[in-house]
Design a protein around this motif. Structure first.
Motif, PDB file in Angstrom:
ATOM      1  N   THR A  22       0.837  -1.208   0.000  1.00 36.16           N
ATOM      2  CA  THR A  22       0.000   0.000   0.000  1.00 36.16           C
ATOM      3  C   THR A  22       0.865   1.248   0.000  1.00 36.16           C
ATOM      4  OG1 THR A  22      -1.721  -1.184   1.178  1.00 36.16           O
ATOM      5  CG2 THR A  22      -1.851   1.203   1.255  1.00 36.16           C
ATOM      6  N   PHE A  23       1.933   1.213   0.803  1.00 37.06           N
ATOM      7  CA  PHE A  23       2.826   2.376   0.863  1.00 37.06           C
ATOM      8  C   PHE A  23       3.455   2.644  -0.511  1.00 37.06           C
ATOM      9  CE2 PHE A  23       7.044   4.229   1.428  1.00 37.06           C
ATOM     10  CZ  PHE A  23       6.703   5.408   2.090  1.00 37.06           C
ATOM     11  N   LEU A  24       3.999   1.562  -1.116  1.00 33.34           N
ATOM     12  CA  LEU A  24       4.628   1.723  -2.437  1.00 33.34           C
ATOM     13  C   LEU A  24       3.612   2.194  -3.481  1.00 33.34           C
ATOM     14  CD1 LEU A  24       6.870  -1.456  -2.745  1.00 33.34           C
ATOM     15  CD2 LEU A  24       7.636   0.929  -2.722  1.00 33.34           C
ATOM     16  N   ASP A  25       2.477   1.521  -3.464  1.00 36.50           N
ATOM     17  CA  ASP A  25       1.480   1.771  -4.506  1.00 36.50           C
ATOM     18  C   ASP A  25       0.856   3.163  -4.392  1.00 36.50           C
ATOM     19  OD1 ASP A  25      -0.143   0.215  -6.635  1.00 36.50           O
ATOM     20  OD2 ASP A  25      -1.665   1.257  -5.457  1.00 36.50           O
ATOM     21  N   GLN A  26       0.580   3.567  -3.151  1.00 31.92           N
ATOM     22  CA  GLN A  26      -0.158   4.818  -2.977  1.00 31.92           C
ATOM     23  C   GLN A  26       0.751   6.031  -2.766  1.00 31.92           C
ATOM     24  OE1 GLN A  26      -3.838   5.021  -3.117  1.00 31.92           O
ATOM     25  NE2 GLN A  26      -3.114   3.234  -4.238  1.00 31.92           N
ATOM     26  N   LYS A  27       1.864   5.833  -1.997  1.00 29.07           N
ATOM     27  CA  LYS A  27       2.716   6.994  -1.682  1.00 29.07           C
ATOM     28  C   LYS A  27       3.786   7.227  -2.750  1.00 29.07           C
ATOM     29  CE  LYS A  27       1.111   8.479   2.253  1.00 29.07           C
ATOM     30  NZ  LYS A  27       0.394   9.767   2.263  1.00 29.07           N
ATOM     31  N   ILE A  28       4.382   6.127  -3.243  1.00 33.82           N
ATOM     32  CA  ILE A  28       5.468   6.293  -4.216  1.00 33.82           C
ATOM     33  C   ILE A  28       4.896   6.389  -5.639  1.00 33.82           C
ATOM     34  CG2 ILE A  28       7.669   5.353  -5.079  1.00 33.82           C
ATOM     35  CD1 ILE A  28       7.805   5.912  -2.075  1.00 33.82           C
ATOM     36  N   LEU A  29       4.069   5.379  -5.991  1.00 37.24           N
ATOM     37  CA  LEU A  29       3.574   5.323  -7.378  1.00 37.24           C
ATOM     38  C   LEU A  29       2.255   6.064  -7.578  1.00 37.24           C
ATOM     39  CD1 LEU A  29       4.432   1.565  -7.959  1.00 37.24           C
ATOM     40  CD2 LEU A  29       5.663   3.519  -8.883  1.00 37.24           C
ATOM     41  N   ARG A  30       1.659   6.505  -6.474  1.00 35.98           N
ATOM     42  CA  ARG A  30       0.413   7.311  -6.533  1.00 35.98           C
ATOM     43  C   ARG A  30      -0.687   6.610  -7.342  1.00 35.98           C
ATOM     44  NH1 ARG A  30       0.508  11.511  -2.967  1.00 35.98           N
ATOM     45  NH2 ARG A  30       2.676  11.900  -2.556  1.00 35.98           N
ATOM     46  N   GLY A  31      -0.778   5.266  -7.173  1.00 39.92           N
ATOM     47  CA  GLY A  31      -1.847   4.519  -7.853  1.00 39.92           C
ATOM     48  C   GLY A  31      -1.613   4.312  -9.344  1.00 39.92           C
ATOM     49  N   LYS A  32      -0.391   4.666  -9.806  1.00 39.80           N
ATOM     50  CA  LYS A  32      -0.147   4.561 -11.257  1.00 39.80           C
ATOM     51  C   LYS A  32       0.788   3.393 -11.594  1.00 39.80           C
ATOM     52  CE  LYS A  32      -1.217   9.326 -12.435  1.00 39.80           C
ATOM     53  NZ  LYS A  32      -2.239   9.336 -11.427  1.00 39.80           N
ATOM     54  N   ALA A  33       0.799   2.355 -10.735  1.00 43.69           N
ATOM     55  CA  ALA A  33       1.645   1.187 -11.006  1.00 43.69           C
ATOM     56  C   ALA A  33       1.261   0.573 -12.347  1.00 43.69           C
ATOM     57  CB  ALA A  33       1.457   0.147  -9.890  1.00 43.69           C
ATOM     58  N   PRO A  34       2.256   0.104 -13.105  1.00 41.43           N
ATOM     59  CA  PRO A  34       1.924  -0.480 -14.421  1.00 41.43           C
ATOM     60  C   PRO A  34       1.389  -1.912 -14.292  1.00 41.43           C
ATOM     61  CG  PRO A  34       4.299  -0.430 -14.084  1.00 41.43           C
ATOM     62  CD  PRO A  34       3.693   0.213 -12.858  1.00 41.43           C
ATOM     63  N   TRP A  35       1.117  -2.403 -13.088  1.00 47.02           N
ATOM     64  CA  TRP A  35       0.578  -3.754 -12.914  1.00 47.02           C
ATOM     65  C   TRP A  35      -0.720  -3.673 -12.107  1.00 47.02           C
ATOM     66  CZ3 TRP A  35       5.209  -2.136 -10.636  1.00 47.02           C
ATOM     67  CH2 TRP A  35       5.137  -1.850  -9.268  1.00 47.02           C
ATOM     68  N   THR A  36      -1.458  -4.773 -12.160  1.00 49.39           N
ATOM     69  CA  THR A  36      -2.682  -4.890 -11.362  1.00 49.39           C
ATOM     70  C   THR A  36      -2.639  -6.217 -10.623  1.00 49.39           C
ATOM     71  OG1 THR A  36      -3.988  -3.564 -12.895  1.00 49.39           O
ATOM     72  CG2 THR A  36      -5.213  -5.056 -11.475  1.00 49.39           C
ATOM     73  N   ILE A  37      -2.723  -6.138  -9.299  1.00 47.84           N
ATOM     74  CA  ILE A  37      -2.743  -7.373  -8.502  1.00 47.84           C
ATOM     75  C   ILE A  37      -4.178  -7.892  -8.488  1.00 47.84           C
ATOM     76  CG2 ILE A  37      -2.235  -8.401  -6.251  1.00 47.84           C
ATOM     77  CD1 ILE A  37      -0.360  -6.030  -5.716  1.00 47.84           C
ATOM     78  N   LYS A  38      -4.332  -9.162  -8.772  1.00 44.59           N
ATOM     79  CA  LYS A  38      -5.683  -9.749  -8.836  1.00 44.59           C
ATOM     80  C   LYS A  38      -6.112 -10.258  -7.465  1.00 44.59           C
ATOM     81  CE  LYS A  38      -6.106  -9.757 -13.415  1.00 44.59           C
ATOM     82  NZ  LYS A  38      -6.842  -8.676 -13.996  1.00 44.59           N
ATOM     83  N   HIS A  39      -7.415 -10.232  -7.222  1.00 44.62           N
ATOM     84  CA  HIS A  39      -7.970 -10.886  -6.038  1.00 44.62           C
ATOM     85  C   HIS A  39      -7.856 -12.400  -6.213  1.00 44.62           C
ATOM     86  CE1 HIS A  39      -9.754  -7.424  -3.983  1.00 44.62           C
ATOM     87  NE2 HIS A  39      -9.977  -6.946  -5.177  1.00 44.62           N
ATOM     88  N   GLU A  40      -7.738 -13.128  -5.076  1.00 44.52           N
ATOM     89  CA  GLU A  40      -7.641 -14.582  -5.180  1.00 44.52           C
ATOM     90  C   GLU A  40      -8.927 -15.191  -5.692  1.00 44.52           C
ATOM     91  OE1 GLU A  40      -5.945 -17.039  -1.883  1.00 44.52           O
ATOM     92  OE2 GLU A  40      -5.031 -15.101  -1.429  1.00 44.52           O
ATOM     93  N   LYS A  41     -10.052 -14.664  -5.182  1.00 45.12           N
ATOM     94  CA  LYS A  41     -11.361 -15.198  -5.584  1.00 45.12           C
ATOM     95  C   LYS A  41     -12.272 -14.056  -5.949  1.00 45.12           C
ATOM     96  CE  LYS A  41     -11.527 -19.157  -2.488  1.00 45.12           C
ATOM     97  NZ  LYS A  41     -12.172 -19.746  -1.321  1.00 45.12           N
ATOM     98  N   LYS A  42     -13.300 -14.363  -6.741  1.00 43.83           N
ATOM     99  CA  LYS A  42     -14.326 -13.364  -6.996  1.00 43.83           C
ATOM    100  C   LYS A  42     -15.126 -13.175  -5.708  1.00 43.83           C
ATOM    101  CE  LYS A  42     -14.983 -14.450 -11.803  1.00 43.83           C
ATOM    102  NZ  LYS A  42     -15.788 -15.214 -12.724  1.00 43.83           N
ATOM    103  N   ASP A  43     -15.734 -12.003  -5.557  1.00 38.78           N
ATOM    104  CA  ASP A  43     -16.448 -11.683  -4.324  1.00 38.78           C
ATOM    105  C   ASP A  43     -17.508 -12.735  -3.988  1.00 38.78           C
ATOM    106  OD1 ASP A  43     -18.059 -10.371  -2.320  1.00 38.78           O
ATOM    107  OD2 ASP A  43     -16.955  -8.564  -2.856  1.00 38.78           O
ATOM    108  N   ASN A  44     -18.270 -13.179  -4.994  1.00 42.39           N
ATOM    109  CA  ASN A  44     -19.357 -14.130  -4.705  1.00 42.39           C
ATOM    110  C   ASN A  44     -18.834 -15.507  -4.286  1.00 42.39           C
ATOM    111  OD1 ASN A  44     -18.579 -14.430  -7.584  1.00 42.39           O
ATOM    112  ND2 ASN A  44     -20.078 -16.070  -7.516  1.00 42.39           N
TER     113      ASN A  44
END
Ligand code: SF4
Length: 167
Positions: A22-44
């Protein structure tokens, strides 16, 4: 929302890994990381069966700070014509009772913030899911959360719905 997409799934690697991510993603990269981490399962797929839990008894609303769902719903200015077709479509009418009630104690009656779903007895003493679509707040939780993806939210006739006067 796009900028915060990696925060919650980052915690699947553990609490401290999630904090660092969260620190890296939000403070350093400001939400602009070139990757997307997937959830393990769908919500349902994350709902747990009712045998694993005791029912929670919540305190009654005091009508000063806390209110029941229908009172809270009245503040939304929700408006659907009573005679329009139901915009919450069940793909299979048997699933709500045979699966959702049986295995999950009808989660739609609890996660829906507008009391749209109720399990009622028919005249022939059978249980059925009643859909009070007139109350719907268009949050689409049921479309996402139903364990069998059996509920499909479609736009209501004439664009009816909540009156979001503050937006
Ligand atoms: S969209 Fe939201 S308010 Fe409407 S029925 Fe589904 S859960 Fe309830």
């Amino acid at each position: 929302m796009y900028n915060a997409r990696n925060v919650r799934p980052g915690f699947k690697y553990g609490f401290f890994a999630g904090l660092i991510n969260t620190f890296l993603d939000q403070k350093i990269l400001r939400g602009k990381a070139p990757w997307t981490i997937k959830h393990e399962k769908k919500d349902n797929e994350t709902l747990r069966k009712k045998v694993n839990f005791k029912k929670i008894t919540y305190p009654k609303p005091d009508n000063e700070i806390t209110f029941d769902r229908l009172t809270s719903l009245s503040f939304s200015g929700t408006n659907h014509k009573e005679d329009q077709p139901c915009h919450l479509v069940l793909k299979n009418k048997n699933v709500p009772i045979e699966k959702n009630l049986e295995l999950f104690d009808s989660p739609e009656t609890r996660y829906c913030p507008a009391n749209v779903y109720e399990v009622v007895k028919t005249e022939s003493n059978h249980l059925k899911l009643q859909i009070n679509f007139q109350n719907c707040l268009h949050c689409k939780t049921c479309d996402i959360k139903d364990p069998y993806q059996n509920i499909e939210w479609v736009p209501p006739e004439g664009g009816d719905g909540p009156n979001y006067s503050g937006m």
